[in-house]
Design a protein around this motif. Sequence first.
Motif, PDB file in Angstrom:
ATOM      1  N   ARG A  64       0.832  -1.206   0.000  1.00 52.08           N
ATOM      2  CA  ARG A  64       0.000   0.000   0.000  1.00 52.08           C
ATOM      3  C   ARG A  64       0.865   1.254   0.000  1.00 52.08           C
ATOM      4  NH1 ARG A  64      -5.304   0.033   1.904  1.00 52.08           N
ATOM      5  NH2 ARG A  64      -5.128  -2.124   1.240  1.00 52.08           N
ATOM      6  N   CYS A  65       1.956   1.245   0.760  1.00 53.99           N
ATOM      7  CA  CYS A  65       2.871   2.387   0.772  1.00 53.99           C
ATOM      8  C   CYS A  65       3.476   2.613  -0.614  1.00 53.99           C
ATOM      9  CB  CYS A  65       3.980   2.182   1.800  1.00 53.99           C
ATOM     10  SG  CYS A  65       3.419   2.378   3.510  1.00 53.99           S
ATOM     11  N   VAL A  66       3.828   1.532  -1.289  1.00 53.68           N
ATOM     12  CA  VAL A  66       4.375   1.655  -2.645  1.00 53.68           C
ATOM     13  C   VAL A  66       3.326   2.248  -3.577  1.00 53.68           C
ATOM     14  CG1 VAL A  66       5.177   0.339  -4.644  1.00 53.68           C
ATOM     15  CG2 VAL A  66       6.085  -0.174  -2.378  1.00 53.68           C
ATOM     16  N   LEU A  67       2.090   1.742  -3.508  1.00 53.10           N
ATOM     17  CA  LEU A  67       1.029   2.248  -4.380  1.00 53.10           C
ATOM     18  C   LEU A  67       0.730   3.720  -4.121  1.00 53.10           C
ATOM     19  CD1 LEU A  67      -1.459  -0.759  -4.350  1.00 53.10           C
ATOM     20  CD2 LEU A  67      -0.034   0.011  -6.254  1.00 53.10           C
ATOM     21  N   LEU A  68       0.816   4.144  -2.855  1.00 55.62           N
ATOM     22  CA  LEU A  68       0.553   5.538  -2.506  1.00 55.62           C
ATOM     23  C   LEU A  68       1.766   6.435  -2.710  1.00 55.62           C
ATOM     24  CD1 LEU A  68      -1.544   5.006   0.739  1.00 55.62           C
ATOM     25  CD2 LEU A  68      -2.373   5.718  -1.513  1.00 55.62           C
ATOM     26  N   GLY A  69       2.918   5.832  -2.943  1.00 54.94           N
ATOM     27  CA  GLY A  69       4.140   6.602  -3.161  1.00 54.94           C
ATOM     28  C   GLY A  69       4.676   7.250  -1.906  1.00 54.94           C
ATOM     29  N   ILE A  70       4.452   6.605  -0.757  1.00 56.39           N
ATOM     30  CA  ILE A  70       4.979   7.147   0.498  1.00 56.39           C
ATOM     31  C   ILE A  70       5.965   6.160   1.088  1.00 56.39           C
ATOM     32  CG2 ILE A  70       2.885   8.483   0.970  1.00 56.39           C
ATOM     33  CD1 ILE A  70       2.174   6.352   3.087  1.00 56.39           C
ATOM     34  N   GLU A  71       6.792   6.662   1.981  1.00 60.92           N
ATOM     35  CA  GLU A  71       7.729   5.776   2.664  1.00 60.92           C
ATOM     36  C   GLU A  71       7.027   5.111   3.834  1.00 60.92           C
ATOM     37  OE1 GLU A  71      11.629   6.986   3.424  1.00 60.92           O
ATOM     38  OE2 GLU A  71      11.752   8.239   1.635  1.00 60.92           O
ATOM     39  N   MET A  72       7.447   3.895   4.148  1.00 61.87           N
ATOM     40  CA  MET A  72       6.807   3.132   5.218  1.00 61.87           C
ATOM     41  C   MET A  72       6.888   3.868   6.548  1.00 61.87           C
ATOM     42  SD  MET A  72       7.922  -0.748   4.170  1.00 61.87           S
ATOM     43  CE  MET A  72       7.145  -1.499   5.585  1.00 61.87           C
ATOM     44  N   GLN A  73       7.990   4.540   6.823  1.00 61.09           N
ATOM     45  CA  GLN A  73       8.122   5.240   8.105  1.00 61.09           C
ATOM     46  C   GLN A  73       7.132   6.396   8.206  1.00 61.09           C
ATOM     47  OE1 GLN A  73      12.185   6.450   8.312  1.00 61.09           O
ATOM     48  NE2 GLN A  73      11.998   7.988   6.699  1.00 61.09           N
ATOM     49  N   ASP A  74       6.796   7.028   7.076  1.00 65.41           N
ATOM     50  CA  ASP A  74       5.811   8.105   7.104  1.00 65.41           C
ATOM     51  C   ASP A  74       4.408   7.559   7.370  1.00 65.41           C
ATOM     52  OD1 ASP A  74       7.806   9.966   6.566  1.00 65.41           O
ATOM     53  OD2 ASP A  74       7.529   9.806   4.403  1.00 65.41           O
ATOM     54  N   GLY A  75       4.071   6.431   6.761  1.00 67.32           N
ATOM     55  CA  GLY A  75       2.774   5.810   7.000  1.00 67.32           C
ATOM     56  C   GLY A  75       2.647   5.323   8.434  1.00 67.32           C
ATOM     57  N   LEU A  76       3.720   4.767   8.970  1.00 66.11           N
ATOM     58  CA  LEU A  76       3.700   4.294  10.349  1.00 66.11           C
ATOM     59  C   LEU A  76       3.544   5.462  11.316  1.00 66.11           C
ATOM     60  CD1 LEU A  76       3.980   2.032  12.419  1.00 66.11           C
ATOM     61  CD2 LEU A  76       6.452   2.316  12.276  1.00 66.11           C
ATOM     62  N   GLU A  77       4.246   6.556  11.039  1.00 64.22           N
ATOM     63  CA  GLU A  77       4.114   7.727  11.910  1.00 64.22           C
ATOM     64  C   GLU A  77       2.674   8.244  11.903  1.00 64.22           C
ATOM     65  OE1 GLU A  77       5.776  12.298  12.393  1.00 64.22           O
ATOM     66  OE2 GLU A  77       6.821  10.924  11.058  1.00 64.22           O
ATOM     67  N   GLU A  78       2.066   8.311  10.726  1.00 65.67           N
ATOM     68  CA  GLU A  78       0.673   8.769  10.633  1.00 65.67           C
ATOM     69  C   GLU A  78      -0.263   7.831  11.393  1.00 65.67           C
ATOM     70  OE1 GLU A  78      -2.756   9.347   7.227  1.00 65.67           O
ATOM     71  OE2 GLU A  78      -0.668   9.552   6.633  1.00 65.67           O
ATOM     72  N   ALA A  79      -0.068   6.523  11.234  1.00 72.19           N
ATOM     73  CA  ALA A  79      -0.919   5.547  11.914  1.00 72.19           C
ATOM     74  C   ALA A  79      -0.777   5.658  13.435  1.00 72.19           C
ATOM     75  CB  ALA A  79      -0.574   4.133  11.446  1.00 72.19           C
ATOM     76  N   LEU A  80       0.444   5.807  13.918  1.00 74.29           N
ATOM     77  CA  LEU A  80       0.649   5.915  15.359  1.00 74.29           C
ATOM     78  C   LEU A  80       0.050   7.207  15.918  1.00 74.29           C
ATOM     79  CD1 LEU A  80       4.278   4.529  15.735  1.00 74.29           C
ATOM     80  CD2 LEU A  80       2.164   3.484  16.539  1.00 74.29           C
ATOM     81  N   ARG A  81       0.189   8.302  15.193  1.00 72.32           N
ATOM     82  CA  ARG A  81      -0.393   9.567  15.659  1.00 72.32           C
ATOM     83  C   ARG A  81      -1.926   9.467  15.697  1.00 72.32           C
ATOM     84  NH1 ARG A  81       3.267  13.452  16.448  1.00 72.32           N
ATOM     85  NH2 ARG A  81       5.255  13.297  15.380  1.00 72.32           N
ATOM     86  N   ASP A  82      -2.516   8.828  14.676  1.00 70.82           N
ATOM     87  CA  ASP A  82      -3.975   8.631  14.668  1.00 70.82           C
ATOM     88  C   ASP A  82      -4.408   7.755  15.851  1.00 70.82           C
ATOM     89  OD1 ASP A  82      -4.163  10.184  12.381  1.00 70.82           O
ATOM     90  OD2 ASP A  82      -4.450   8.467  11.027  1.00 70.82           O
ATOM     91  N   TRP A  83      -3.671   6.684  16.112  1.00 75.38           N
ATOM     92  CA  TRP A  83      -4.009   5.794  17.210  1.00 75.38           C
ATOM     93  C   TRP A  83      -3.902   6.522  18.548  1.00 75.38           C
ATOM     94  CZ3 TRP A  83      -1.918   3.749  21.642  1.00 75.38           C
ATOM     95  CH2 TRP A  83      -2.565   2.644  22.167  1.00 75.38           C
ATOM     96  N   LEU A  84      -2.830   7.321  18.722  1.00 74.52           N
ATOM     97  CA  LEU A  84      -2.661   8.060  19.971  1.00 74.52           C
ATOM     98  C   LEU A  84      -3.775   9.097  20.160  1.00 74.52           C
ATOM     99  CD1 LEU A  84       1.205   8.558  19.949  1.00 74.52           C
ATOM    100  CD2 LEU A  84      -0.121   7.143  21.549  1.00 74.52           C
ATOM    101  N   ALA A  85      -4.219   9.722  19.084  1.00 77.96           N
ATOM    102  CA  ALA A  85      -5.315  10.697  19.185  1.00 77.96           C
ATOM    103  C   ALA A  85      -6.631  10.001  19.540  1.00 77.96           C
ATOM    104  CB  ALA A  85      -5.465  11.444  17.869  1.00 77.96           C
ATOM    105  N   LYS A  86      -6.809   8.779  19.055  1.00 80.11           N
ATOM    106  CA  LYS A  86      -8.026   8.012  19.307  1.00 80.11           C
ATOM    107  C   LYS A  86      -8.043   7.467  20.745  1.00 80.11           C
ATOM    108  CE  LYS A  86     -10.575   4.068  17.495  1.00 80.11           C
ATOM    109  NZ  LYS A  86     -10.562   2.966  16.511  1.00 80.11           N
ATOM    110  N   HIS A  87      -6.877   7.240  21.324  1.00 76.98           N
ATOM    111  CA  HIS A  87      -6.761   6.670  22.671  1.00 76.98           C
ATOM    112  C   HIS A  87      -5.981   7.620  23.570  1.00 76.98           C
ATOM    113  CE1 HIS A  87      -7.293   3.150  20.011  1.00 76.98           C
ATOM    114  NE2 HIS A  87      -8.031   2.710  21.002  1.00 76.98           N
ATOM    115  N   PRO A  88      -6.579   8.741  23.983  1.00 78.26           N
ATOM    116  CA  PRO A  88      -5.846   9.676  24.842  1.00 78.26           C
ATOM    117  C   PRO A  88      -5.564   9.068  26.221  1.00 78.26           C
ATOM    118  CG  PRO A  88      -8.127  10.368  24.605  1.00 78.26           C
ATOM    119  CD  PRO A  88      -7.950   9.184  23.721  1.00 78.26           C
ATOM    120  N   ALA A  89      -4.491   9.534  26.813  1.00 78.19           N
ATOM    121  CA  ALA A  89      -4.082   9.004  28.122  1.00 78.19           C
ATOM    122  C   ALA A  89      -4.935   9.590  29.241  1.00 78.19           C
ATOM    123  CB  ALA A  89      -2.622   9.327  28.383  1.00 78.19           C
TER     124      ALA A  89
END
Length: 89
Positions: A64-89
């Motif tokens: 999916r990262c290849v198809l979207l033309g993004i680097e895996m580390q950028d996709g992972l960072e976005e996913a982690l930030r979304d998860w952290l926003a969804k699950h506040p401490a």
Amino acid sequence: MTPPRDRRRPDAAAANTALTPNTEPLRVGAGTAEQAAAPASKPTMRVPFGSYLPPDLQREYKARCVLLGIEMQDGLEEALRDWLAKHPA
């Protein structure tokens, strides 16, 4: 019995340039086209991060990262930030 062949290597000046890869137009990391077009900002410092995933999930994510033309580390960072926003401490 046949005598061994002479196995001399050609010198660098006589090397076949057709066999030498041309990596000049190749850009990776911070030099990708999408990032080069973005406004210059302070580089993000990143630290190593490792994890274990099911092979099918890792394969799908990488594709999916290849198809979207993004680097895996950028996709992972976005996913982690979304998860952290969804699950506040």
